[in-house]
Every structure is written in structure tokens, then in C-alpha cells.
Design an enzyme around this catalytic site. Structure first.
Site, PDB file in Angstrom:
ATOM      1  N   CYS A   1      10.736  -5.788   0.297  1.00 28.18           N
ATOM      2  CA  CYS A   1      10.165  -4.867  -0.684  1.00 28.18           C
ATOM      3  C   CYS A   1       9.514  -3.717   0.059  1.00 28.18           C
ATOM      4  O   CYS A   1       9.358  -3.765   1.274  1.00 28.18           O
ATOM      5  CB  CYS A   1       9.074  -5.531  -1.525  1.00 28.18           C
ATOM      6  SG  CYS A   1       9.511  -7.137  -2.182  1.00 28.18           S
TER       7      CYS A   1
ATOM      8  N   ASP B   1      -9.761  -6.810   4.526  1.00 28.91           N
ATOM      9  CA  ASP B   1      -8.771  -6.357   3.562  1.00 28.91           C
ATOM     10  C   ASP B   1      -7.408  -6.392   4.237  1.00 28.91           C
ATOM     11  O   ASP B   1      -7.213  -5.768   5.275  1.00 28.91           O
ATOM     12  CB  ASP B   1      -9.119  -4.922   3.116  1.00 28.91           C
ATOM     13  CG  ASP B   1      -8.135  -4.402   2.081  1.00 28.91           C
ATOM     14  OD1 ASP B   1      -7.307  -5.199   1.601  1.00 28.91           O
ATOM     15  OD2 ASP B   1      -8.186  -3.207   1.762  1.00 28.91           O
ATOM     16  N   ILE B   2      -6.519  -7.168   3.670  1.00 26.79           N
ATOM     17  CA  ILE B   2      -5.152  -7.192   4.190  1.00 26.79           C
ATOM     18  C   ILE B   2      -4.245  -6.667   3.088  1.00 26.79           C
ATOM     19  O   ILE B   2      -4.310  -7.134   1.959  1.00 26.79           O
ATOM     20  CB  ILE B   2      -4.716  -8.618   4.569  1.00 26.79           C
ATOM     21  CG1 ILE B   2      -5.798  -9.278   5.413  1.00 26.79           C
ATOM     22  CG2 ILE B   2      -3.407  -8.592   5.325  1.00 26.79           C
ATOM     23  CD1 ILE B   2      -5.634 -10.771   5.491  1.00 26.79           C
ATOM     24  N   ASP B   3      -3.419  -5.701   3.439  1.00 29.35           N
ATOM     25  CA  ASP B   3      -2.595  -5.072   2.421  1.00 29.35           C
ATOM     26  C   ASP B   3      -1.166  -5.012   2.918  1.00 29.35           C
ATOM     27  O   ASP B   3      -0.916  -4.635   4.065  1.00 29.35           O
ATOM     28  CB  ASP B   3      -3.121  -3.659   2.172  1.00 29.35           C
ATOM     29  CG  ASP B   3      -2.559  -3.068   0.909  1.00 29.35           C
ATOM     30  OD1 ASP B   3      -3.339  -2.671   0.050  1.00 29.35           O
ATOM     31  OD2 ASP B   3      -1.318  -3.030   0.780  1.00 29.35           O
TER      32      ASP B   3
ATOM     33  N   ARG C   1      -2.613  -7.005  -6.558  1.00 26.14           N
ATOM     34  CA  ARG C   1      -1.258  -6.478  -6.432  1.00 26.14           C
ATOM     35  C   ARG C   1      -0.559  -6.981  -5.165  1.00 26.14           C
ATOM     36  O   ARG C   1       0.253  -7.866  -5.208  1.00 26.14           O
ATOM     37  CB  ARG C   1      -1.258  -4.953  -6.452  1.00 26.14           C
ATOM     38  CG  ARG C   1       0.120  -4.415  -6.795  1.00 26.14           C
ATOM     39  CD  ARG C   1       0.337  -2.996  -6.331  1.00 26.14           C
ATOM     40  NE  ARG C   1      -0.324  -1.985  -7.131  1.00 26.14           N
ATOM     41  CZ  ARG C   1       0.224  -1.361  -8.162  1.00 26.14           C
ATOM     42  NH1 ARG C   1       1.443  -1.699  -8.556  1.00 26.14           N
ATOM     43  NH2 ARG C   1      -0.419  -0.417  -8.792  1.00 26.14           N
TER      44      ARG C   1
ATOM     45  N   GLU D   1     -25.455  -2.635  -5.044  1.00 27.11           N
ATOM     46  CA  GLU D   1     -24.738  -1.531  -5.689  1.00 27.11           C
ATOM     47  C   GLU D   1     -23.462  -2.037  -6.351  1.00 27.11           C
ATOM     48  O   GLU D   1     -22.685  -2.775  -5.764  1.00 27.11           O
ATOM     49  CB  GLU D   1     -24.341  -0.463  -4.667  1.00 27.11           C
ATOM     50  CG  GLU D   1     -23.490   0.621  -5.332  1.00 27.11           C
ATOM     51  CD  GLU D   1     -22.980   1.699  -4.381  1.00 27.11           C
ATOM     52  OE1 GLU D   1     -23.367   1.693  -3.196  1.00 27.11           O
ATOM     53  OE2 GLU D   1     -22.197   2.535  -4.845  1.00 27.11           O
TER      54      GLU D   1
END
Lengths: 543, 501
Positions: free
Chosen positions: A247, A234-236, A287, A168
């Protein structure tokens, strides 16, 4: 063929990715030229201009340089023959890799060699505003995006198989509609549809047991099942907001990027040494985070329970905002935690205590004291720190041991204090994973090499061997890359014998090379595994 | 469908095959435990068929109820003991009981009877496998160690013993992974298996992992055996379900089977909005603030977080939206409510990022309109307690479970529970991980007078005052109690406020 491609492209919204539903997108089909035309005509150009509302973003100056560059390339490249709408070769992705880029060169001439328009504004428009511009995106998808490698990465062999065909893809269109359950037999057809729809980004989901486009033709909805997908992480940085001081929200700097660096180190070694995975691709999310794709066959075939097990094994920081103490690990420390602690120690000193200075103010060091066990010691520390405002966090960290030694507390449990300090260290450094991404087989994750719509940066792979050198702010944006193609000149002393591909002219080169070698190794290992049909060998009962 | 194995194929004379009646040797049950690998072959009467099925079902249903009440394994085992002795006794091999073989036969046959009854839908299969696994686990624990060892040996699982040298090499890691156990490495022996065989041990970091292999101490053998049991059972159920339509059956068995499967009810059944809607109540976006005093703590916490941050993360929104749907807030009002709640963002951002979520929860959009029904059901306590524990910055989940004790006490005091007695009770419940009890305790404290009143007047039956296991039931009961005079009449004649089918 085109009919097949289009009839199933329904707009489908993902529950976790809400967007407004725009009108149907089929109108674009006729307007946007899909395949390379023989040569550009002025008519064509005007056609293309009509459906580009943000035309004015492209300044004449840039158009000129682009034109020059194209002229250069044309010298080296033969003019390809006109392609019919769908070629037979499109169905087989085994032509030479040079082909895919060569054809794009031809196409580009059409876009960029239009006559300069009346100058709208002499000022160069900022990179960010241009990032999602359709022209820029088209050029990027045509000239730089590694379609072939992406195909090979997901297909695990050069000949198209269901690994790719039943996979997909989900597109986020320019109007923010979310188009799910797209599937393509080959890389070229994927590329074609991307160029037709010009999604601002696209995501990769699992391989299903049937072609996702045919899911509604199945008798029962439940017989449409995901079979395999890379194990993803996923590391954010937003998950670090309560401890990062430099920040917040969507902003990042090299200081807080160190959180990601630490996380990659810890997770990467655990996946390799403990679980025995070999093919781990780390990708900058564009980002403020990073994704991991564990591509081993065994990892891809894991069910949700096993994914949950891996996620649970790696999860140390638990609990919500109200959960109190976030780290609760058994003693003695599990080998994985002990090893992580070793890795994180040096980072804690430099990246946390010095760069983040997390306990600068009274409010902030109260959090630290909450985590320490001994009351009278805490009182002594509080007194000391309140009387010396602005004392650096590293000094405060040292104070804990200093005061403990000086006997500020009579019945101090030094073992408990040591453990509490380890917990603090882990709370401030241990990876914070978005665990839901890893737990489910059918989670979608942004594809590598797409452009982050907010920053314009390309989601490039991160080489874990040169992790320390990676600077997210240094990752090229799509506009920079296109400029680099234009500015490139052939090195001296070389004749035009070898065709230099577009990506080789840009800063994308090292990232591409890393990806290509990653895929090559993956394909080699995969070919080595004799694919056995797994049969139910259990003498299971059947009535 | 597995094909007949080669040996059998060759011995059967294909010309006679269709006329021959297969003959089977009588089964001898060597072990108390059974992996139920071979199906029964002897004849039993129809009465036995039904009775054995019902007996086993009693046990399984009670086991499931224990898990919904969050009982610990030890409590469950002691709770189940009398039931097991009555309905499904299994004596150990050493007991020399004359009924030994008969008991084991009943266990064996009843398992396969229920397999037939519960293979039909995925939901039933899952629950059956879960309950059977619990039963197996209890019995495995109750087995004496010698018999257990014999049973495990008979399974011939692919476990590799860890050699002396290797054990010494990783002594420190092995001890650390075992939480300091054993004191001396010589005291324990280890198996090496693919980590995928022991996912629960991996998830809890209870084994040492290296290169994809898990080093399992023999005392953790149980979880491996149990995982193997579940795995095989799930696969077998899947096969049974596929064979069901071809079940060559006179119509004597199917009514019994249907009856059996219908009786396997659960307190976690879907929550139906019609059964809990409150006639005459004003439930709209405006009144949520007032109504929220009747919400259970989990929802009050979400409500407070929303009012404080003007934001909730995904699972918080989902949990709260479904709850609001359950109390009877319609979609339109719900959208108004969320729009008002997220007051720091623009209309555009709201429409883009959140509107769809809410509509999806109500079943307005997403997927195939024929299949999605009315959207998701409101979460039950069981679901909230066991799925998706809140991560950083998330406010969903159950405060009794997911908050630290200090934060929980703080929250309770801010919502008006100040009585030291009640708070102490909650603290104890939390320590014992009796989260239901804590919540019910708070409910009883908050509605002390009203409950006393309905008890005295006898207007509410016992069913209406039984333990709460659903947030929406909490709200409904709380609302009715607080508006006793107003809604009394409507409730009469409607029977109890039962919500589960």
C-alpha cells in the site's frame, strides 16, 4: 462557572498544525444543549435540528431502531432527575462510575426519539461519511467515551489534582479550527465542553506549572512552563513508504500493519527491560500507525534532554532520502540492537521477504545491491537476477549466501557481508519513529479513544500481550459501535438487576477493559509512591 | 532558596545575628579541578574583580567560537592551550608551583564573578553553562589520572560499583555496549547509575542498560562527572538569577557586571533582516528561480526538492521560508511562492495545511502578538548543522553534513561544481567533518573571478571575505559579487556586510 469556562477559550493555532481560522465558535454555546434536560420536548428537538446541517445523513430507518433500543434501556434505567446547569458534584469526580453512563442514556432519548422525518433517501449512507456527523459524534461522546478512565489515567488518583487540572487539551473543531490551552478541573467538565464544542478529535499535551487557561495572566511569558508529560512515541506507516510495496500513503492492510507489530515489539521490550518502565500504553492511531504513552512517573517528569536520550537510544534508521546507507551501527552490536535483530529475524522472513517482496523488479533490487559490500559478488547477483525476472525476494536473499559460498568473488570478506546483511534486515524491519514527538515535553498527541475523522475508527489501545491478534481493519468504527448498542439484547436468564453499560454491549468492550485495568494498575503504583516534596538539597551558591 | 542548614542555625545566637560579621576559614584548594560548590568569601580589590572576570571571559568566548567553527575536541584543546596558560593557568598538585593556591583562587573567584554577570537572562545562563562545561571538560581531560581519581572521590557522587559476579554475568552485553571494549571483562570496572544521570551515553548507545540502570565503564566516568557539573551549575545559576534583584550592592559592581555580560558576544547572534537587505534587488516569487543560483547548497537542495516533488516536509519548509524571509522576500510574495511550489494540491488544502506555517514564520500569527516579535530568525549554519537532522523523506539540513559523500558529489555536480580539484577538497572536508570549510570552498570556487576582482581592486575589506557561517550571508555575498557593477555604489560607505552584532 460557565463564564470561567468560556472566557478563556480563545482560538489558538499550533505551529505544526496549520488550519484556517474560522469565525468565533461562541455562537454554538447557546444552541447546543449541554447538560441532560429532564425529558425531551419537540421544541428542543427542532432546536437541535436547526443547527445540524448534515441532518439528512441520518435515515429514518436508523432513527427508528435507535428509538427502539432506547425504549429497551429505559426499562432498566431509572429516569434521572433533571440536572441544573452545573452541579456541585461536577467538581468532584468521585461519584460512581455507573453514573456517567446512566445519565447519558437519558439524554439520548432526546436525540433519537424524534418523529421520523420525510424519507430523504432509502439508501444507507456509507459509514465513512457518517463518522464525523455531529449526531454520531455526540452519541459517541455521551455514551461510549471513557471519560472517567481518561481522567484517572491522567490524574493518577481518584481525587482531582493539578495532574489533570493543569493539563493542556487541544480541540480540533468541526470547522478545522484548532483550539489550544484548554484545561479542566474534572472529567465531567471536560466532557461537558467536548459536548458543547463537538471537536472532531482532541489532543493531550503536558501538565503546566499553572492552569493553561491562566497563562496570559502571568507577568512573564517564560514563567508558563510545561512540567510533565508521558513519554510518547509515534510510529506511522508513511515513514515506511520506500519499503512497503502493498500500500502507500494513507492506505493500509494487514500485511503492512506487520511493520507496526514489529515496531511495537522492539520498542516495548526496550522500554521495559532497558529503561525499566512499566506502564506503557499502546494506542492505535486510527488510521495507519500507533502511539505509545509511557506513563511511569519517572518518564513523565523527564526533561527534553532525557527524552532525546531515549529517542536517540532507540533510533537506528537515520538519514533523509539522500542519506545513502540508512543503518550505521557499531560492531559488536549493542545489546539493544542485537536483541532487536533477534526479534526481527523471523518477521523479516515472513512479513518482508514473502509478503512485501521488496526486490521484485530491477529497480528495486538495485537498492539491495547498493547495500552489499562486495563488487564482484554484486555483479554475479545482478546477472543472475536480471536473467530471471520475477524471482521472489526470499529466493534472492538466499542467493546472496549461495553465490558467496560458490566463490563468485575471490576475496570475499564474509564478515562484512554478514554485517551488511544484518544492516539490510534492520533497514527493512527496524522501527521508524517520528522522533520529534518523543523529544519534546510539550508535544501534543491525539487522545486514546477519540475517533479518527478520516476513517471513523476509534483509537483503541492495543494490548501488547495479544499484539499478533490486532487487526487495524477490524477496529470498530464509531457508527458500527452505535449500531451495536442498538442491536444488543440482554442475555437470557438475566434479569435487569445489573445495569449493563453501553460500552459493554459493543466490540469496544475488550479495549475498554484493557484500558481500565491499565489505569487501575497505574493508579495503584502511583498511590504507593509517597509523594515527597523535592527540595533543592544541593548547597548551591546564591548571592 | 535553600534555608540555612540546621547546624548553622543553632550555633548562631539570634540576638547577635544581625550585627555579627561572619568569619570564614581561608579556603584551601586541594584539587586542581573545582566544582564551584562554595562561593568565595575572601576580599579582593575591584581591579582584581574586573581583571579576573575579563580573563575568564576571554577563555570562554574563545571556547564558544571553537564550537561554532565545529572544531573537534582535540583541536579545541590544542587551540585553547596557549590561551589557558596565559589567562587561567592551573598547575597540577604535583608541580609544587608557588602560585598554586593563587591560580586556583583566581579560577574559583573568576567563575563566581562571571556567574553574577551571566545569571540575568536565560540565554546568557545557557551559554555560560555550556562554555563552562567545555572548559571543565578540557581541564578534566588534561588532569593526570591520579589527581582526577582523587577529585572524583571527593565529590561523593551516588555511584554503585558493579560486583564481580554481576560483571561476569553481563560480560558479553557490557563488552558489546562498549563497542568490543574491553577485550577481557576483568580489565574494566563498572559503575551502576540511574540512566538519567548519563543521558549522552544512553543517547549514543554507549552503555549497557538494564532495568533503568546504566552500567558505565570507568573510562566513561568523564561524561558522568561532566553531566553532574553541568547539572549543578545550571541549578546554581537559576538560584543566582533569582537572588540577583536582591543583590545588596553599591554601584561599583553592576557597571562591571553589565560590561562583562555585554562582551560575551557570539557569532550565532540573531540575524537581522535590515542589515542584509539588498537595496534595489528584485526579490519576489517570480525571481526566486533565478536567484537560487546564488543560494548555498542547503537552500538549493530545498529548492530543487520543492520543484521536483512539489512538496517539502515541515522542517524543510521552515528552514527555507526563514531563509527566504532573510533575503528580503516579503510575506505576500512568500505565500505566492509556496502556493506556486505546492502545485499538486488544491487552494483549499494549501490554505488549510500550509498557509498558517508561512505566516507563523513571519510572525504574523501564533502566540501572543506582543511577544512573538517578527517571527523566527533565519537559521544559522550552526543551527542547521546541529538541530533536527533530517529523517526519512526530509530535505532540510546541511548537505555537506547530512548527505552521503556520493549523493553530495552528485548534487554538487548538478548545481555546476564540476572541477575535480574543488570536489576532492569538499570530499576531504566532509571526511574531516569540516562542513563550513566545504561550503566556503564551494563558494570560493563559484565566485572565483569575482573574488579575485574585488581583491585586486581592494573594494572589499577582509571582513567582507571572512568565513561564511550563515546561509543568508552566503546569498548576500554571492548576490553582491555577481552584480558587482550594479550595487557597488550603494554598498560604499555602508562599511562591511557584517550581520552579527
Amino acid at each position: 462557572m460557565t463564564a470561567i469556562l468560556h472566557q478563556n477559550s480563545t482560538i489558538q493555532l499550533h505551529p505544526k498544525m496549520p488550519h484556517s481560522i474560522p469565525g468565533a465558535n461562541s455562537a454554538e454555546n447557546d444552541e447546543v444543549p449541554i447538560v441532560a434536560e429532564e425529558m425531551e420536548t419537540d421544541e428542543m428537538q427542532t432546536d437541535a435540528e436547526v443547527n445540524k446541517p448534515n441532518e439528512s445523513n441520518v435515515t429514518p430507518a436508523e432513527e427508528m431502531t435507535a428509538e427502539d433500543a432506547i425504549a429497551e434501556q429505559l426499562k432498566d434505567t431509572k429516569v434521572a432527575e433533571a440536572k441544573p446547569e452545573v452541579k456541585l458534584e461536577d467538581l468532584f469526580a468521585d461519584d460512581d462510575s455507573d453514573d456517567e453512563f446512566a445519565s447519558s442514556n437519558i439524554k439520548d432519548t432526546k436525540v433519537s426519539s424524534s418523529p421520523p422525518e420525510a424519507p430523504s433517501s432509502p439508501v444507507n449512507i456509507g459509514t465513512l461519511s457518517r463518522a464525523t456527523d455531529t449526531d454520531v459524534m455526540r452519541a459517541f461522546y455521551q455514551r461510549l467515551f471513557p471519560w472517567r478512565s481518561l481522567f484517572q489515567w491522567l490524574n493518577h488518583s481518584p481525587t482531582p489534582s493539578t495532574d489533570f487540572g493543569h493539563r493542556e487539551f487541544a480541540f480540533t473543531l468541526q470547522n478545522d479550527a484548532y483550539l489550544r490551552y484548554q484545561a479542566f478541573p474534572t472529567a465531567d467538565l471536560l466532557r461537558k465542553d467536548v459536548l458543547r464544542l463537538m471537536p472532531s478529535r482532541f489532543e493531550i499535551g503536558p501538565v503546566y506549572n499553572t492552569n493553561p487557561r491562566d497563562r496570559k495572566t502571568l507577568r512573564k511569558a517564560s514563567s508558563f512552563k510545561p512540567l510533565a508529560k508521558e513519554l510518547c512515541f509515534d510510529i506511522d506507516l508513511t515513514d515506511y513508504d520506500d519499503i512497503r510495496t502493498c500500500c502507500d500513503k494513507a492506505n493500509i492492510c494487514i500485511k503492512c500493519w506487520q511493520f507496526i507489530t514489529m515496531a511495537i515489539k522492539v520498542i516495548d521490550i526496550a522500554l521495559r527491560d532497558d529503561f525499566g518502565f512499566k506502564h506503557i500504553l499502546w494506542v492505535y492511531s486510527g488510521r495507519r500507525g500507533a502511539h505509545a504513552w509511557v506513563c511511569d512517573k519517572k518518564a513523565r517528569q523527564m526533561n527534553d534532554q532525557k527524552r532525546r536520550a531515549v529517542a536517540g537510544y532507540l533510533e537506528v534508521i537515520k538519514g533523509g532520502a539522500q542519506g545513502g546507507k540508512r543503518v550505521d551501527v557499531k560492531r559488536p552490536l549493542h545489546p539493544h540492537v542485537a536483541r532487536s535483530l533477534d526479534i526481527l529475524k523471523s518477521h523479516f522472513q515472513s512479513d518482508i521477504l514473502e509478503d512485501q517482496d521488496p526486490w521484485e523488479t530491477d529497480v528495486k533490487f538495485a537498492r539491495l545491491l547498493d547495500l552489499l559490500p562486495d563488487r564482484s559478488l554484486n555483479e554475479a547477483l545482478r546477472k543472475k537476477w536480471s536473467s530471471a525476472p520475477g524471482r521472489a525476494s526470499s529466493a534472492k536473499w538466499a542467493d546472496i549466501d549461495a553465490l558467496a559460498k560458490s566463490g563468485a568473488s575471490k576475496n570475499l570478506d564474509s564478515k562484512a557481508l554478514l554485517e551488511a546483511k544484518q544492516d539490510v534486515l534492520l533497514e527493512y524491519t527496524y522501527p521508524r519513529l517520528d522522533i520529534e514527538v518523543s523529544k519534546h515535553l510539550n508535544h501534543l498527541l491525539k487522545s486514546p479513544f477519540v475517533v479518527h475523522p478520516g476513517t471513523g475508527r476509534v483509537c483503541v489501545p492495543i494490548n501488547p500481550k495479544r499484539l499478533g491478534d490486532f487487526d487495524p481493519l477490524d477496529v470498530p468504527t464509531v457508527t458500527e459501535l452505535l449500531d451495536e448498542i442498538n442491536e444488543w439484547t440482554a442475555p437470557e436468564g438475566e434479569d435487569g438487576g445489573k445495569v449493563v453499560q453501553d460500552w459493554e454491549k459493543t466490540r469496544l468492550k475488550p479495549y475498554m477493559e484493557h484500558f481500565r485495568s491499565f489505569v487501575a494498575v497505574l493508579m495503584r503504583d502511583e498511590a504507593g509512591v509517597k509523594v515527597k516534596r523535592e527540595r533543592d538539597d544541593s548547597d548551591a551558591m546564591q548571592f | 532558596m535553600s534555608r540555612p542548614d540546621i547546624k548553622r542555625r543553632t550555633t548562631l545566637d539570634h540576638r547577635k545575628k544581625q550585627f555579627s560579621t561572619p568569619t570564614y576559614a581561608p579556603v584551601e584548594y586541594k584539587h586542581r579541578l573545582n566544582f564551584y560548590a562554595t562561593p568565595p568569601t575572601a576580599d579582593i580589590t575591584l581591579e582584581q574583580f574586573e581583571q579576573w572576570g575579563i580573563d575568564r571571559l576571554r577563555v570562554l568566548a574563545e571556547l564558544e567560537a571553537c564550537s561554532f567553527r565545529n572544531k573537534s575536541p582535540i583541536e579545541t584543546a590544542s587551540h585553547m592551550k596557549p590561551l589557558l596558560d596565559k589567562y587561567l593557568p592551573l598547575s597540577s598538585s604535583t608541580s609544587n608551583s608557588p602560585a598554586l593556591q593563587a591560580e586556583r583562587q583566581k579560577d574559583h573567584y573568576s567563575h563566581f564573578i562571571l556567574r553574577l554577570a551571566f545569571a540575568s537572562t536565560e540565554d546568557l545562563r545557557r551559554r555560560f553553562a555550556r562554555a563552562e562545561t567545555m572548559l571543565f571538560r578540557i581541564r578534566f581531560q588534561g588532569d593526570d589520572s591520579k589527581e582526577r581519581a582523587g577529585f572524583v572521590e571527593g565529590l561523593s557522587l551516588e555511584w554503585e560499583a558493579v560486583g564481580e559476579e554481576e560483571r561476569r554475568q553481563y560480560a558479553e552485553e557490557l563488552r558489546a555496549a562498549g563497542g568490543g571494549y574491553p577485550k577481557r571483562i576483568e580489565e574494566e570496572s563498572y559503575f551502576k547509575v540511574d540512566w538519567e544521570k548519563v543521558p549522552e551515553l544512553v543517547e549514543g548507545r554507549r552503555v549497557f542498560l538494564r532495568g533503568g540502570m546504566a552500567y558505565v565503564p570507568s573510562r566513561e566516568q568523564m561524561s558522568m562527572v561532566v553531566a553532574e557539573f553541568t547539572g549543578r551549575l545550571e541549578r546554581a545559576l537559576e538560584l543566582t538569577s533569582r537572588a540577583l534583584p536582591r543583590l545588596d550592592e553599591d554601584d561599583r559592581l553592576s557597571p562591571i557586571l553589565t560590561h562583562l555580560s555585554q562582551n560575551f558576544t557570539t557569532p550565532d547572534a540573531n540575524y537581522s533582516a535590515t542589515q542584509t537587505s539588498l537595496a534595489g534587488a528584485d526579490i519576489s516569487a517570480r525571481t526566486i528561480d533565478t536567484l537560487s543560483s546564488s543560494f548555498p547548497l542547503c537552500m538549493q537542495n530545498l529548492h530543487r526538492s520543492l520543484r521536483r516533488d512539489a512538496h517539502l516536509k515541515h522542517y524543510g519548509r521552515l528552514q527555507y521560508t526563514l531563509f527566504l524571509k532573510g533575503i528580503g522576500l516579503n510575506l505576500e510574495e512568500c505565500l505566492i511562492f509556496w502556493r506556486g511550489g505546492f502545485n499538486k494540491i488544491t487552494d483549499d488544502a494549501f490554505n488549510k495545511d500550509y498557509r498558517y506555517n508561512v505566516r507563523h514564520a513571519y510572525g504574523e500569527v501564533g502566540g501572543d502578538s506582543n511577544r512573538r516579535g517578527k517571527g523566527y530568525s533565519p537559521f544559522s549554519c550552526h543551527k542547521i548543522l546541529t538541530e533536527h537532522p533530517p529523517g526519512p523523506g526530509e530535505a532540510h539540513g546541511c548537505p555537506y553534513r547530512h548527505f552521503s559523500t556520493e549523493n553530495l558529489m552528485g548534487l554538487l555536480q548538478t548545481v555546476g561544481v564540476r572541477d575535480q580539484e574543488a570536489l576532492r577538497g569538499v570530499r576531504e572536508d566532509k571526511e574531516k567533518t569540516k562542513f563550513h570549510l566545504a561550503c566556503n570552498r564551494v563558494f570560493e570556487y563559484a565566485h572565483k573571478q569575482e573574488i579575485q576582482k574585488v581583491r585586486e581592486e581592494g573594494t572589499w575589506g577582509a571582513a567582507q571575505l571572512e568565513t561564511l557561517i550563515h546561509p543568508n550571508e552566503y546569498f548576500k555575498r554571492s548576490y553582491l559579487l555577481r552584480n558587482l557593477g550594479k550595487h557597488q555604489k550603494k554598498e560604499e560607505g555602508e562599511g562591511d556586510v557584517k550581520m552579527e552584532e
